[in-house]
Write an enzyme that holds these catalytic residues in place. Structure first.
Site, PDB file in Angstrom:
ATOM      1  N   LYS A 188     -18.869  33.136  15.288  1.00 48.22           N
ATOM      2  CA  LYS A 188     -19.618  34.386  15.096  1.00 48.22           C
ATOM      3  C   LYS A 188     -21.097  34.125  14.863  1.00 48.22           C
ATOM      4  CE  LYS A 188     -20.922  37.249  11.982  1.00 48.22           C
ATOM      5  NZ  LYS A 188     -22.105  37.755  12.647  1.00 48.22           N
ATOM      6  N   GLU A 261     -21.639  26.268   3.311  1.00 48.34           N
ATOM      7  CA  GLU A 261     -23.016  25.743   3.248  1.00 48.34           C
ATOM      8  C   GLU A 261     -23.903  26.919   2.885  1.00 48.34           C
ATOM      9  OE1 GLU A 261     -24.066  22.682   3.728  1.00 48.34           O
ATOM     10  OE2 GLU A 261     -22.414  21.683   4.736  1.00 48.34           O
ATOM     11  N   CYS A 296     -32.639  26.318   4.927  1.00 44.49           N
ATOM     12  CA  CYS A 296     -31.913  26.237   3.647  1.00 44.49           C
ATOM     13  C   CYS A 296     -32.490  25.152   2.761  1.00 44.49           C
ATOM     14  CB  CYS A 296     -30.430  26.008   3.886  1.00 44.49           C
ATOM     15  SG  CYS A 296     -30.059  24.565   4.902  1.00 44.49           S
ATOM     16  N   GLU A 397     -34.088  32.221  -4.290  1.00 40.12           N
ATOM     17  CA  GLU A 397     -34.300  31.576  -2.986  1.00 40.12           C
ATOM     18  C   GLU A 397     -35.193  32.514  -2.184  1.00 40.12           C
ATOM     19  OE1 GLU A 397     -31.145  31.654  -0.046  1.00 40.12           O
ATOM     20  OE2 GLU A 397     -31.695  29.666   0.637  1.00 40.12           O
TER      21      GLU A 397
HETATM   22  P1  NDP Z   1     -25.927  35.878   5.473  1.00 43.54           P
HETATM   23  O1  NDP Z   1     -25.055  35.357   4.399  1.00 43.54           O
HETATM   24  O2  NDP Z   1     -26.483  37.245   5.355  1.00 43.54           O
HETATM   25  O3  NDP Z   1     -25.174  35.839   6.880  1.00 43.54           O
HETATM   26  C1  NDP Z   1     -24.541  34.662   7.374  1.00 43.54           C
HETATM   27  C2  NDP Z   1     -23.496  35.060   8.404  1.00 43.54           C
HETATM   28  O4  NDP Z   1     -22.446  35.768   7.766  1.00 43.54           O
HETATM   29  C3  NDP Z   1     -24.028  35.981   9.485  1.00 43.54           C
HETATM   30  O5  NDP Z   1     -23.408  35.681  10.713  1.00 43.54           O
HETATM   31  C4  NDP Z   1     -23.572  37.338   8.985  1.00 43.54           C
HETATM   32  O6  NDP Z   1     -23.502  38.286  10.013  1.00 43.54           O
HETATM   33  C5  NDP Z   1     -22.201  37.002   8.442  1.00 43.54           C
HETATM   34  N1  NDP Z   1     -21.644  37.968   7.494  1.00 43.54           N
HETATM   35  C6  NDP Z   1     -22.216  39.033   6.928  1.00 43.54           C
HETATM   36  N2  NDP Z   1     -21.334  39.645   6.084  1.00 43.54           N
HETATM   37  C7  NDP Z   1     -20.200  38.928   6.117  1.00 43.54           C
HETATM   38  C8  NDP Z   1     -18.931  39.028   5.452  1.00 43.54           C
HETATM   39  N3  NDP Z   1     -18.662  39.995   4.584  1.00 43.54           N
HETATM   40  N4  NDP Z   1     -17.986  38.093   5.723  1.00 43.54           N
HETATM   41  C9  NDP Z   1     -18.227  37.097   6.586  1.00 43.54           C
HETATM   42  N5  NDP Z   1     -19.412  36.949   7.243  1.00 43.54           N
HETATM   43  C10 NDP Z   1     -20.381  37.849   7.015  1.00 43.54           C
HETATM   44  O7  NDP Z   1     -27.062  34.791   5.609  1.00 43.54           O
HETATM   45  P2  NDP Z   1     -28.351  34.869   6.501  1.00 43.54           P
HETATM   46  O8  NDP Z   1     -27.947  35.068   7.921  1.00 43.54           O
HETATM   47  O9  NDP Z   1     -29.312  35.812   5.871  1.00 43.54           O
HETATM   48  O10 NDP Z   1     -28.904  33.359   6.390  1.00 43.54           O
HETATM   49  C11 NDP Z   1     -29.759  32.936   5.394  1.00 43.54           C
HETATM   50  C12 NDP Z   1     -29.000  32.222   4.301  1.00 43.54           C
HETATM   51  O11 NDP Z   1     -28.285  31.130   4.844  1.00 43.54           O
HETATM   52  C13 NDP Z   1     -29.903  31.631   3.249  1.00 43.54           C
HETATM   53  O12 NDP Z   1     -29.356  31.861   1.981  1.00 43.54           O
HETATM   54  C14 NDP Z   1     -29.880  30.138   3.561  1.00 43.54           C
HETATM   55  O13 NDP Z   1     -30.180  29.318   2.469  1.00 43.54           O
HETATM   56  C15 NDP Z   1     -28.486  29.984   4.025  1.00 43.54           C
HETATM   57  N6  NDP Z   1     -28.352  28.749   4.808  1.00 43.54           N
HETATM   58  C16 NDP Z   1     -27.677  27.683   4.271  1.00 43.54           C
HETATM   59  C17 NDP Z   1     -27.617  26.473   4.965  1.00 43.54           C
HETATM   60  C18 NDP Z   1     -26.905  25.278   4.413  1.00 43.54           C
HETATM   61  O14 NDP Z   1     -26.614  24.355   5.182  1.00 43.54           O
HETATM   62  N7  NDP Z   1     -26.615  25.220   3.131  1.00 43.54           N
HETATM   63  C19 NDP Z   1     -28.272  26.325   6.254  1.00 43.54           C
HETATM   64  C20 NDP Z   1     -28.959  27.507   6.695  1.00 43.54           C
HETATM   65  C21 NDP Z   1     -28.977  28.678   5.997  1.00 43.54           C
HETATM   66  P3  NDP Z   1     -24.781  39.187  10.396  1.00 43.54           P
HETATM   67  O15 NDP Z   1     -26.024  38.405  10.141  1.00 43.54           O
HETATM   68  O16 NDP Z   1     -24.599  39.464  11.816  1.00 43.54           O
HETATM   69  O17 NDP Z   1     -24.661  40.379   9.486  1.00 43.54           O
END
Ligand code: NDP
Length: 505
Positions: A188, A261, A296, A397
């Site tokens: 996804k 992650e 991240c 963050e």
């Molecule tokens: P989100 O948590 O908002 O979204 C991540 C993914 O989860 C997207 O595909 C999103 O879909 C999907 N999603 C949304 N709601 C749900 C749900 N209820 N159940 C399952 N999946 C869901 O993160 P962001 O996209 O805003 O990314 C930024 C974040 O990611 C930051 O906190 C960053 O630190 C973290 N990150 C961590 C990394 C690591 O390796 N530790 C690496 C990179 C980023 P959609 O966006 O389409 O709504």
């Protein structure tokens, strides 16, 4: 829509429509509602459309992945590695022109997009080299009592949920080990940067047996459906800590195995034994502002020993002031816009509250195109001083181009400040005294600690990566990720059971 030069190249390379992120199940595109994907550097430009995948789409994708699982999982790891290696070649051939598409949908500057897109083939190839690690069961014990083996088995249908900041690279950190291990996938992409990843996944799916790779883009509904679906055994989730918690709750329904992650609030610690020179300052500019702060493990807060603090702030603000903010496609831009409106507004709000609380917010850098500034989610970089250690900007963050710089007086104090966080993803210690730096590093509650560096490349695909505390569960990259998408099975052939407990004979 007018086709860009890159679209023509992509079509020639066999990608049907690089500007559409479709629901792709067993090689078939399914009907779905869709919404536009907008260029964050030119808000009037629609780059493509993303399908809004539903729970019903996820269900069909899981059925397809489950049907593909027996044949894929029964191949030997080396056979799968050969298939993945050929797929990596096809992905690599299609990937070049996709960097431009990624910049147009995500906002980051071109070199950053090249690294992101290039990650797909690079990570796939890296994992094909680990096939030996799965090939043979290990003899755990062999003696007169019998033989015991342990071996790695695939888990089944695996969900990979990806954020918008580094969509291709992060997806392949889950996809590659999961496929090598014999799992089949439902991936996804984020609705905010789905197009490039979908184009790459289309090529990957076409080069593997039908149903091994399925794609359901869309918003929270598709993600939540993956987390809940009882046909899925494992989820690799990369995203925010709050959504990670929701995934964990939903996954409890069938006790899915999870790799999480999550977010970070990485500290960089400049020790008394550091030399504050141009090299250190330039590294820390990259550590904070690469991808407009939306990685991240970007540095999110800088602690500088008081003996260096004033000198550091002066040099650092001068270096940050050289950043040029503009459209990532323009080679003169050193920093692109942030990716989306909520992010843009959140950072502006954070800066307003930080100012109102009495901190000094110094806005730096220059605008490449002042006339087009309001047509994108552009933010100039900011350095914040005179800020309290417990301030919102220091503890959250921020995920944007703003960083607080705080002084400290002793190692004990700075270790306490760094660890006083719900996050624990990565950290860095800066010093010319290696032993001093190592001593501090080992006291940090952080999944990775880098010495005198803290940017893309510092954690390569072979190094364990993941968070302490709220930054995640499990370790990605390397052999750790491969093990994380397998179950460990023990097989015991006990030839002598005479020593087993039981009633006397
Ligand atoms: P989100 O948590 O908002 O979204 C991540 C993914 O989860 C997207 O595909 C999103 O879909 C999907 N999603 C949304 N709601 C749900 C749900 N209820 N159940 C399952 N999946 C869901 O993160 P962001 O996209 O805003 O990314 C930024 C974040 O990611 C930051 O906190 C960053 O630190 C973290 N990150 C961590 C990394 C690591 O390796 N530790 C690496 C990179 C980023 P959609 O966006 O389409 O709504």
């Amino acid at each position: 829509m007018e086709q860009s030069p890159s679209t023509a190249v992509l079509t020639a390379a066999g990608v049907a429509d690089a500007h559409e992120s479709a629901v792709l199940v067993a090689g078939e595109r399914l009907d779905a509602d869709s919404q536009p994907v907008v260029n964050p550097a030119r808000l009037h430009e629609v780059v493509g459309r993303v399908a809004l995948g539903t729970a019903a789409h996820v269900d069909r994708a899981v059925t397809a992945a489950a049907a593909a699982f027996p044949a894929w999982s029964r191949m030997s790891p080396h056979e799968r590695a050969d298939r993945l290696s050929a797929a990596a070649d096809a992905v690599s051939a299609a990937a070049g022109p996709l960097a431009e598409l990624l910049t147009r949908e995500q906002g980051k500057v071109l070199w950053e997009s090249r690294v992101d897109v290039g990650g797909a083939a690079h990570i796939l190839r890296y994992y094909t080299g680990l096939a030996d690690r799965l090939a043979e069961d290990e003899v755990f014990r062999s003696d007169a009592r019998g033989t015991v083996w342990s071996g790695r088995r695939p888990m089944g249908v695996t969900g990979v949920i990806v954020p918008w900041n580094s969509p291709v690279y992060l997806a392949f950190l889950g996809i590659s080990p999961a496929l090598l291990a014999g799992n089949t996938l439902v991936v996804k992409p984020s609705e905010l940067a789905p197009l490039t990843l979908s184009a790459v996944l289309t090529v990957l799916a076409e080069n593997l047996p039908e149903g091994v790779v399925n794609v359901v883009p869309g918003g929270g509904e598709a993600g939540a459906a993956i987390a809940e679906h009882h046909g899925i055994r494992k989820v690799f989730f990369t995203g925010s800590t709050a959504t990670g918690q929701q995934v964990m709750r939903a996954a409890a329904g069938n006790l899915k195995n999870l790799s999480l992650e999550l977010g970070g609030n990485d500290p960089a610690i400049v020790l008394e034994s550091a030399t504050v020179d141009d090299g250190l300052v330039d590294e820390l500019v990259q550590s904070v502002f690469t991808a407009s702060g939306q990685i991240c493990f970007n540095v999110k807060r800088i602690y500088v020993h008081r003996s260096h603090h004033a000198d550091f702030v002066e040099r650092y603000t001068a270096a940050v002031d050289r950043l040029v903010v503009g459209d990532g496609l323009d080679p003169r831009s050193s920093m692109g816009p942030v990716n989306n409106r909520p992010q843009f507004e959140r950072i502006q709000g954070l800066l307003e509250r930080t100012r109102a609380a009495g901190a000094t917010v110094t806005t730096l850098g220059s605008k490449l195109d002042p006339d087009g500034w309001d047509d994108g989610y552009f933010l100039l970089p900011s350095v914040v001083t005179d800020v309290a250690p417990g301030a919102e900007l220091v503890t959250c963050e921020q995920f944007g181009p703003v960083v607080p710089v705080l002084p400290f007086d002793s190692d004990d104090e700075v270790v306490g400040l760094a660890n006083d966080s719900e996050f624990g993803l990565a950290a860095s210690v800066w010093s010319r005294d290696r032993e001093h730096a190592l001593g501090v590093a080992r006291r940090l509650e952080s999944g990775s600690v880098f010495l005198n560096v803290h940017r893309i490349g510092a954690s390569d695909v072979s190094m364990p990566f993941g968070g302490f505390k709220g930054s995640g569960i499990g370790r990605g990259h390397g052999i750790n990720a491969l093990e994380a998408c397998t179950e460990l099975q023990t097989i015991a052939d006990h030839v002598d059971v005479s020593g087993f407990p039981g009633p006397a004979r």
